[in-house]
Design a protein around this motif. Structure first.
Motif, short mmCIF file in Angstrom:
data_model
loop_
_atom_site.label_atom_id
_atom_site.label_comp_id
_atom_site.label_asym_id
_atom_site.label_seq_id
_atom_site.Cartn_x
_atom_site.Cartn_y
_atom_site.Cartn_z
N LEU A 96 -9.85 -11.37 -11.64
CA LEU A 96 -8.40 -11.17 -11.61
C LEU A 96 -7.90 -10.62 -10.28
N SER A 97 -8.70 -9.75 -9.66
CA SER A 97 -8.28 -9.16 -8.38
C SER A 97 -8.22 -10.21 -7.27
N LYS A 98 -8.91 -11.34 -7.45
CA LYS A 98 -8.90 -12.41 -6.46
C LYS A 98 -7.85 -13.48 -6.77
N VAL A 99 -7.34 -13.45 -7.99
CA VAL A 99 -6.37 -14.46 -8.41
C VAL A 99 -4.94 -13.97 -8.24
N TYR A 100 -4.70 -12.67 -8.57
CA TYR A 100 -3.35 -12.11 -8.53
C TYR A 100 -3.25 -11.02 -7.45
N THR A 101 -2.05 -10.83 -6.97
CA THR A 101 -1.83 -9.77 -5.99
C THR A 101 -2.02 -8.41 -6.64
N LYS A 102 -2.30 -7.42 -5.79
CA LYS A 102 -2.49 -6.06 -6.28
C LYS A 102 -1.24 -5.57 -7.01
N GLU A 103 -0.08 -5.88 -6.47
CA GLU A 103 1.16 -5.44 -7.07
C GLU A 103 1.35 -6.04 -8.47
N ALA A 104 1.01 -7.34 -8.62
CA ALA A 104 1.18 -8.00 -9.92
C ALA A 104 0.27 -7.38 -10.97
N LEU A 105 -0.96 -7.00 -10.55
CA LEU A 105 -1.91 -6.43 -11.51
C LEU A 105 -1.58 -4.98 -11.84
N GLU A 106 -1.09 -4.25 -10.86
CA GLU A 106 -0.81 -2.82 -11.10
C GLU A 106 0.51 -2.62 -11.84
#
Length: 442
Positions: free
Chosen positions: A59-69
């Motif tokens: 997931l960390s490689k697919v979505y931006t950090k902002e989107a995940l956090e």
């Protein structure tokens, strides 16, 4: 532009005249439960699918950090997908266990990697082929990474413009990748009016490659139509229950539907056959029974010139085809008198001195088909054997035939007893019992 007519996946060949390759897309429908994933593999194997497919993400490689956090600050669709992925993403250990499990079930394992880290993991298994999701159809970096593994790629083309597919195919051929394009509409479920199945033909002609169909619509009808239009791969989502939570269940098939789809695909591809038209063996038998011949409308005498009113067209089709009707009109009967309803033959209007059957020379054994009623006429030829076709009337007359010929004999059993169609292996006990009894009588 080079053409690709076949691609090999393990021991299966896709393309040309080979069977349609059927993929059961499990995707995220396992709900993050490895046991449910195995149950879905069992269902796909029982349905006789060729392959099950999963999805793998880091997931960390697919979505931006902002989107995940802060998924709650994203658009609703993005938030929903991220929340669902966090709950359903299987670990590498679970994925490896599922890969091993498919081997015990005799079904291929495939997976869509959504990032390069997932590609490296799948390469360690190793998988036979890779699926590129529509979302990554333009991700040339991911595609090039996979191409270095020298494994075929199935690439869905949902959400794309034709110009993008054109650029993709150019890129794939430059890197010498093996690929199959899958027509796709990335809506879940996809409305029928948006699917545009005719684009399958466009892809075939424009890109000269193997094409398939990845369907997200309800039901099985569109997938069957895709097979009829040349799709050599069919991918459909599989679920245990369409009411489960998740983005794909509504566009998925339940177990009985998947079994039915596989069965129907095999029927359709068998029925597609070849681009030719000639009578089958069954049609040849019906041709004599149902078609028509040229016959005398009244008693005709040798030497008279045939007129249209002298000729009628009647069944059975044992004589000259009515297509030759005009060939007979205006011709003289040169060989014999012909009684009403008797066949008018081409030899009746030709001058010929040959009255005995011509001896056929062949490099192999050959025979002729006869009925008990015409065997004396058919045996005049020099065939190696006679095949007697028994009819129900021959058997129901309860007559004993004693005839001797210097010829080998084969017997074609009866196909009917009045209204009963012979079926020696019918699942209906009454039909089977009566068929066997009548066949034994024969």
């Amino acid at each position: 532009m080079s053409k690709t007519s076949e691609i090999k996946i393990g021991d299966k060949i896709i393309g040309a005249k080979n069977p349609v390759y059927i993929i059961a897309e499990i995707g995220l429908n396992h709900q993050g439960d490895p046991l449910l994933a195995k149950k879905l593999i069992d269902i796909a194997a029982e349905a006789k699918c060729d392959c099950v497919k999963f999805q793998k993400r880091t997931l960390s490689k697919v979505y931006t950090k902002e989107a995940l956090e802060k998924p709650e600050e994203q658009e609703h669709g993005i938030e929903y997908v991220i929340r669902h992925l966090e709950k359903t993403e299987l670990s590498e250990d679970h994925m490896r266990d599922l890969y091993d499990y498919t081997k015990t079930k005799g079904i291929d394992f495939m997976c869509s990697p959504w990032d390069e880290e997932s590609v490296r993991f799948l390469a360690s298994l190793p998988v036979l082929a890779y699926k590129i999701a529509s979302a990554d159809m333009t991700n040339v970096r991911l595609i090039e990474t996979i191409s270095r593994l020298h494994k075929p790629m199935f690439i869905s083309t949902g959400m794309s413009f034709v110009s993008e597919i054109t650029e993709l195919v150019k890129f794939l051929r430059n890197i010498k990748a093996e690929f199959i394009l899958l027509h796709c509409n990335s809506t879940y479920p996809a409305p029928y009016y948006d699917i545009n199945l005719r684009f399958l033909k466009t892809m075939q002609e424009k890109f000269q490659c193997i094409v398939g169909y990845s369907g997200h619509e309800r039901g099985t009808e569109v997938a069957l139509a895709a097979v009829a239009m040349g799709a050599k791969v069919i991918e459909k989502h599989l679920t245990l229950d369409r009411n489960l939570p998740g983005p794909d269940h509504k566009a998925s098939l339940e177990p009985d539907e998947l079994k039915n789809l596989v069965r129907q695909i095999r029927i359709v591809e068998t029925a597609l056959g070849e681009p030719v038209r000639y009578p089958s063996r069954g049609e040849y038998l019906n041709r004599e029974t149902l078609s028509k011949s040229i016959v005398a409308a009244k008693n005709l005498k040798k030497g008279q010139v045939l007129k249209a009113k002298d000729i009628e067209i009647k069944s059975p089709g044992k004589g000259v085809s009515p297509l030759k009707l005009n060939y007979f009109i205006g011709k003289k009967l040169t060989r014999r008198n012909i009684s009403e309803d008797q066949y008018i033959l081409e030899s009746d209007i030709r001058v010929t001195s040959r009255e005995t059957p011509r001896k056929l020379r062949a490099s192999h054994r050959w025979g002729v088909v006869a009925r008990m009623s015409d065997i004396d006429e058919m045996v005049r030829c020099n065939s190696a054997f006679i095949e007697i076709h028994l009819a129900d009337t021959d058997i129901n007359l309860d007559k004993t035939y004693t005839k001797t010929y210097d010829r080998d004999l084969t017997v074609h059993g009866p196909e009917y007893d009045r209204d009963l169609l012979m079926d020696l292996s019918s699942l209906d006990e009454d039909t089977r019992t009566k068929s066997i009894a009548f066949f034994n009588k024969a």
